[in-house]
Design a protein around this motif. Structure first.
Motif, PDB file in Angstrom:
ATOM      1  N   PRO A   3       0.821  -1.210   0.000  1.00 34.70           N
ATOM      2  CA  PRO A   3       0.000   0.000   0.000  1.00 34.70           C
ATOM      3  C   PRO A   3       0.862   1.272   0.000  1.00 34.70           C
ATOM      4  O   PRO A   3       1.837   1.385   0.744  1.00 34.70           O
ATOM      5  CB  PRO A   3      -0.820  -0.134   1.273  1.00 34.70           C
ATOM      6  N   GLY A   4       0.500   2.202  -0.894  1.00 31.09           N
ATOM      7  CA  GLY A   4       1.208   3.472  -1.013  1.00 31.09           C
ATOM      8  C   GLY A   4       2.322   3.475  -2.044  1.00 31.09           C
ATOM      9  O   GLY A   4       2.920   4.529  -2.322  1.00 31.09           O
TER      10      GLY A   4
ATOM     11  N   PRO B  99      -3.124   2.541  -3.690  1.00 31.17           N
ATOM     12  CA  PRO B  99      -3.442   3.502  -2.626  1.00 31.17           C
ATOM     13  C   PRO B  99      -2.977   3.034  -1.249  1.00 31.17           C
ATOM     14  O   PRO B  99      -2.916   1.830  -0.958  1.00 31.17           O
ATOM     15  CB  PRO B  99      -4.964   3.606  -2.707  1.00 31.17           C
ATOM     16  N   ALA B 100      -2.666   3.997  -0.428  1.00 31.30           N
ATOM     17  CA  ALA B 100      -2.172   3.694   0.924  1.00 31.30           C
ATOM     18  C   ALA B 100      -3.213   2.967   1.757  1.00 31.30           C
ATOM     19  O   ALA B 100      -2.874   2.245   2.711  1.00 31.30           O
ATOM     20  CB  ALA B 100      -1.744   4.985   1.622  1.00 31.30           C
ATOM     21  N   ASP B 101      -4.492   3.143   1.447  1.00 31.84           N
ATOM     22  CA  ASP B 101      -5.551   2.472   2.214  1.00 31.84           C
ATOM     23  C   ASP B 101      -6.011   1.179   1.560  1.00 31.84           C
ATOM     24  O   ASP B 101      -7.136   0.700   1.817  1.00 31.84           O
ATOM     25  CB  ASP B 101      -6.733   3.423   2.398  1.00 31.84           C
TER      26      ASP B 101
ATOM     27  N   SER C  11      -6.887  -2.525   0.761  1.00 34.59           N
ATOM     28  CA  SER C  11      -7.341  -3.586   1.663  1.00 34.59           C
ATOM     29  C   SER C  11      -6.356  -4.746   1.713  1.00 34.59           C
ATOM     30  O   SER C  11      -5.687  -5.074   0.720  1.00 34.59           O
ATOM     31  CB  SER C  11      -8.703  -4.097   1.192  1.00 34.59           C
ATOM     32  N   ASP C  12      -6.274  -5.391   2.883  1.00 38.25           N
ATOM     33  CA  ASP C  12      -5.446  -6.598   3.022  1.00 38.25           C
ATOM     34  C   ASP C  12      -5.905  -7.704   2.081  1.00 38.25           C
ATOM     35  O   ASP C  12      -5.123  -8.593   1.731  1.00 38.25           O
ATOM     36  CB  ASP C  12      -5.501  -7.121   4.464  1.00 38.25           C
TER      37      ASP C  12
END
Length: 220
Positions: free
Chosen positions: A100-101, A197-199, A201-202
């Protein structure tokens, strides 16, 4: 005086014979005159061509080529790839192990072929091309014009022209068209930037995407 009618009739017959002979001769001469007095003939042909000597009428050529730096040693390799999946954009760094990110970039080039008309080009939104749907939907991208290979790899995109703004879904098409000069006159440098994106999902762990974009070109 006794008139010798047999002599007169004979003379008349002779005169008539001469007239017939003269008329027959004229008829023969008339046929001969028709043959010997025939006009000379001539022909002049023309054919449709161009403005130069020996030029045929024909159609122009139109062809756009790509380079995704898959030549030996990273040199340019301009070729046609007109069917999906096309040329491979070589994203880096760590394109196969995103977290992420992360942001990755890939450079490419477009130009017209030698002898081609100029082109007006538009970037179409990506298709999934076998991607995992959830990761395809989650990722975003941007695209820039006039960003060199070196700047693209270094993620220095500020000097370029925004074709697709950052944070756009992969299916977002380019906002404007751009022009390629005729006859391989110059090359358009392009830079693709992909982001997870940094958010994220796992649930996106272990998935893969291989989005495919199409550059549609019209001759101008």
């Amino acid at each position: 005086m006794v008139v010798d009618r047999s002599f007169r009739n004979s003379a008349t017959r002779q005169r008539r014979g001469k007239v017939r002979a003269i008329l027959a001769g004229c008829a023969v001469l008339g046929v001969g005159a028709a043959v010997t007095l025939a006009a000379w003939t001539d022909s002049e042909w023309v054919w449709g061509g161009g403005s130069g000597d020996g030029d045929n009428i024909g159609t122009s050529q139109f062809d756009v080529q790509q380079n995704v730096w898959d030549g030996v040693g990273g040199t340019a390799n301009f070729v046609d790839r007109e069917a999906i999946p096309g040329g491979q954009l070589r994203f880096q760094p760590n394109a196969t192990a995103l977290t992420p990110g992360d942001t990755i970039t890939a450079a490419m080039q477009l130009r017209t072929a030698n002898g081609s008309d100029a082109a007006e080009v538009s970037l179409q939104g990506a298709v999934t091309n076998g991607s995992d749907a959830d990761l395809f939907t989650a990722m975003t991208y941007a695209a820039y014009e006039d960003v060199s290979q070196a700047d693209c790899q270094a993620q220095i995109t500020g000097g370029g022209t925004v074709l697709v703004p950052p944070g756009s879904p992969l299916s977002q098409p380019g906002a404007a068209t751009f022009t390629l000069a005729a006859n391989a006159g110059w090359t358009m440098d392009l830079c693709f930037v992909l982001s997870l994106p940094a958010d994220a999902s796992d649930a996106l762990q272990g998935l893969q995407v291989s989005p495919a974009w199409d550059f549609t070109a019209d001759s101008v």
